[in-house]
Design an enzyme around this catalytic site. Structure first.
Site, PDB file in Angstrom:
ATOM      1  N   GLU A   1     -73.608 -48.743 -52.844  1.00  0.00           N
ATOM      2  CA  GLU A   1     -72.529 -48.381 -51.762  1.00  0.00           C
ATOM      3  C   GLU A   1     -71.534 -47.408 -52.460  1.00  0.00           C
ATOM      4  OE1 GLU A   1     -71.856 -49.566 -48.752  1.00  0.00           O
ATOM      5  OE2 GLU A   1     -69.981 -49.280 -48.518  1.00  0.00           O
TER       6      GLU A   1
ATOM      7  N   TYR B   1     -79.402 -35.997 -56.242  1.00  0.00           N
ATOM      8  CA  TYR B   1     -80.294 -36.993 -55.945  1.00  0.00           C
ATOM      9  C   TYR B   1     -81.619 -36.673 -55.825  1.00  0.00           C
ATOM     10  CZ  TYR B   1     -75.751 -39.135 -54.798  1.00  0.00           C
ATOM     11  OH  TYR B   1     -74.413 -39.738 -55.044  1.00  0.00           O
TER      12      TYR B   1
ATOM     13  N   GLY C   1     -74.031 -36.427 -67.772  1.00  0.00           N
ATOM     14  CA  GLY C   1     -75.240 -37.448 -67.706  1.00  0.00           C
ATOM     15  C   GLY C   1     -74.703 -38.984 -67.127  1.00  0.00           C
TER      16      GLY C   1
ATOM     17  N   GLY D   1     -71.107 -33.876 -65.162  1.00  0.00           N
ATOM     18  CA  GLY D   1     -71.860 -32.813 -65.940  1.00  0.00           C
ATOM     19  C   GLY D   1     -72.218 -33.196 -67.338  1.00  0.00           C
TER      20      GLY D   1
ATOM     21  N   TYR E   1     -61.949 -38.131 -53.064  1.00  0.00           N
ATOM     22  CA  TYR E   1     -62.912 -36.942 -53.018  1.00  0.00           C
ATOM     23  C   TYR E   1     -63.904 -36.767 -51.737  1.00  0.00           C
ATOM     24  CZ  TYR E   1     -67.187 -34.582 -54.720  1.00  0.00           C
ATOM     25  OH  TYR E   1     -68.069 -33.645 -54.910  1.00  0.00           O
ATOM     26  N   GLU E   2     -64.103 -38.174 -51.135  1.00  0.00           N
ATOM     27  CA  GLU E   2     -64.473 -37.947 -49.919  1.00  0.00           C
ATOM     28  C   GLU E   2     -63.676 -37.581 -48.549  1.00  0.00           C
ATOM     29  OE1 GLU E   2     -66.530 -41.922 -49.818  1.00  0.00           O
ATOM     30  OE2 GLU E   2     -68.405 -41.033 -50.598  1.00  0.00           O
TER      31      GLU E   2
ATOM     32  N   ASN F   1     -71.779 -33.036 -49.144  1.00  0.00           N
ATOM     33  CA  ASN F   1     -71.584 -32.967 -50.418  1.00  0.00           C
ATOM     34  C   ASN F   1     -72.807 -32.629 -51.029  1.00  0.00           C
ATOM     35  OD1 ASN F   1     -71.007 -33.794 -53.023  1.00  0.00           O
ATOM     36  ND2 ASN F   1     -70.662 -35.975 -52.649  1.00  0.00           N
TER      37      ASN F   1
ATOM     38  N   GLY G   1     -73.319 -40.054 -64.237  1.00  0.00           N
ATOM     39  CA  GLY G   1     -74.088 -40.212 -62.779  1.00  0.00           C
ATOM     40  C   GLY G   1     -75.282 -40.607 -63.173  1.00  0.00           C
TER      41      GLY G   1
END
Lengths: 162, 162
Positions: free
Chosen positions: A83, A131, A95, A93, A25-26, A124, A97
């Site tokens: 990390e 956040y 909840g 979507g 993903y990164e 991102n 995370g």
């Protein structure tokens, strides 16, 4: 709710799968050199270097978080550092995370940590918005420096006074 | 050379002085709430949260470094993080900062750490130039997020599913 659970040594293959999925993903997949043996030794040996929790939806593990304790000299107290945080794209979507971040905030407070920190890639924007909505502050004035691989070994070979 | 030495519990007042001196230099003095008692408990109790070394010139302690171990999932290995590095202004330019960084690189390699990292304030160009000369790479694409104090406690008070 019991949908967040700590990982055990039997979960090493799942942990490695999540690490690889996050790296994909990164756009950093080529940097993953971790192996199951390395994770087993470093996370579940006599001195675990970090801790892992999974988040479940029903019976399925749909996300994970890996974290360790840090230290703040200004506070004179421990901190918690996240990390890795990853939820499978098809389960976002819902909840998961947010549940992981709430759980780790509770861990941080329970352990007497004065800070809970993590890093995000600056492109991102969905993660960054998420956040900030949870109250996190972006440390705009700090830059991280890293020595790794050959440059770390090269510095370590120098005499301390040369 | 034996001019780098680990701190002991008797050195807590010196450690706090160095923490405050670094915070003054960073224009962050008002953020230091650490006390001698807090440092004693967190650094020299049964589970030390970080380690400290001093660098000496003759008999005088002229600088210090505080560091702890971290973890890289991509490497599947520990890392070393340098939280504080400080040399008294009147002793700069004599290799003390470099000696501390070489020493910690050696520690990192000896402990099997795959990375050695730290952060710098972006206006601190002398420090940044010095770090880059030693081979460190600036991680330009990452941003750090922090929850602390009331915002950490507020998130921790939420239900995990709400």
């Amino acid at each position: 709710m019991a949908d967040i659970e700590p990982a055990t040594v039997a979960d090493v293959p799942d942990i490695l799968s999540f690490i690889r999925a996050l790296a994909e993903y990164e756009h950093l997949a080529e940097h993953v050199v971790a192996t199951e043996d390395a994770l087993r030794a470093s996370l579940f040996g006599p001195q675990p270097a970090a801790e892992v929790v999974f988040v479940r939806e029903g019976d399925e593990r749909v996300g994970f978080a890996l974290f360790f304790e840090t230290y703040s000299t200004f506070l004179g107290r421990k901190g918690l550092y996240l990390e890795d945080l990853f939820v499978k794209p098809e389960y976002r979507g819902r909840g998961h995370g947010r549940a992981l971040l709430v759980h780790l905030s509770q861990e941080a407070v329970a352990r007497g940590c004065g800070r809970f920190e993590w890093a995000a890639l600056e492109w991102n924007t969905p993660a960054i918005g998420f956040y900030e909505k949870l109250g996190a502050v972006r440390l705009t004035e700090w830059r991280t420096f890293r020595l790794a691989g050959e440059s770390l070994e090269a510095l370590a070979r120098l005499p301390q006074r040369g």
